[in-house]
Design a protein around this motif. Sequence first.
Motif, short mmCIF file in Angstrom:
data_model
loop_
_atom_site.label_atom_id
_atom_site.label_comp_id
_atom_site.label_asym_id
_atom_site.label_seq_id
_atom_site.Cartn_x
_atom_site.Cartn_y
_atom_site.Cartn_z
N SER A 27 0.81 -1.22 0.00
CA SER A 27 0.00 0.00 0.00
C SER A 27 0.84 1.27 0.00
N SER A 28 2.02 1.20 0.59
CA SER A 28 2.85 2.40 0.65
C SER A 28 3.33 2.82 -0.73
N ARG A 47 -7.39 -3.09 8.36
CA ARG A 47 -6.97 -1.88 9.05
C ARG A 47 -6.68 -0.78 8.04
N ALA A 48 -7.03 0.45 8.39
CA ALA A 48 -6.77 1.58 7.52
C ALA A 48 -6.22 2.73 8.35
N GLU A 49 -5.11 3.31 7.90
CA GLU A 49 -4.55 4.46 8.59
C GLU A 49 -5.24 5.74 8.12
N ARG A 50 -4.99 6.80 8.84
CA ARG A 50 -5.64 8.08 8.53
C ARG A 50 -5.38 8.48 7.08
N THR A 57 -5.20 -5.28 4.00
CA THR A 57 -6.36 -5.97 3.45
C THR A 57 -6.02 -7.43 3.19
N THR A 58 -7.04 -8.22 2.92
CA THR A 58 -6.83 -9.63 2.62
C THR A 58 -7.89 -10.11 1.65
N ASN A 59 -7.58 -11.20 0.97
CA ASN A 59 -8.61 -11.78 0.08
C ASN A 59 -9.64 -12.52 0.92
#
Length: 259
Positions: A27-28, A47-50, A57-59
Amino acid sequence: CGDSLEKLKGPQQLACLSQRLPIEFMSSVDADVEREQVENHMRVCIRAERGFTNLLTTNPSEPILSEAASHVMRRRANKEPGGLVGEYFAPRVLRRQFSGFSVHQGDRGELVGMLLATLARDAVVADPACPKPQSGFFLVTDFLRKLFEVTSQSSSKPLVEDIMSATPSVYSDKAVKSMPLRDAFADVYMHFNHFIKRGPHGITLKQLRGLFFRNAGVMGGNSQPGFDFALTLCSGDCVEESSLAVILVQVKNDSSYSA
């Protein structure tokens, strides 16, 4: 998607493959691709950061959607003579994802190994000559034949026949010392149409049974010793811990390893 796989756009192709393989994102590097999978293609956000710039994420483990994806992967890419069949569609999509910067390629080629197992499974369930007592269940011997099938016109003995004739190198009863694989696994079944990833902790018999019912194979955690992915087997038609076995697979994507 009509009669053509080519009508699937890039994110749709990735979503189809992600229903079957535990694809992970970086994601980065590029969070947009991962966000679209969550928003439009049922990928699970843990989980999601600000600002949603960094996601975990996962399948999902959705056997029905995975089965639908398998039907898409088995269709012809176009109607023209010699058009690509589904078995070529999936490797092509995976290679395209690896050439970008969003999908994690893995450490040793694990995704390629799981894709080979997935395509072998699809070949079995699509083959009317392979007996299937219940929908989705198939013989491990049929799976191994498709996995190691040799399509070369070489006159040499097919590798798959060598495997089916193999006798055990380790055994607890001398009575089975000379029993070939085809006989030892004559009544052993498999049941998977997708893979999910577990954490670094060990896999218990109870979890193996749950995976079998879930129609899923399992990928080990990044620090899991001993195997990269596993497939549950069941002897006979009664699924209980005493009837379970497991295929453990290590993937070595290195030229120093050979057959």
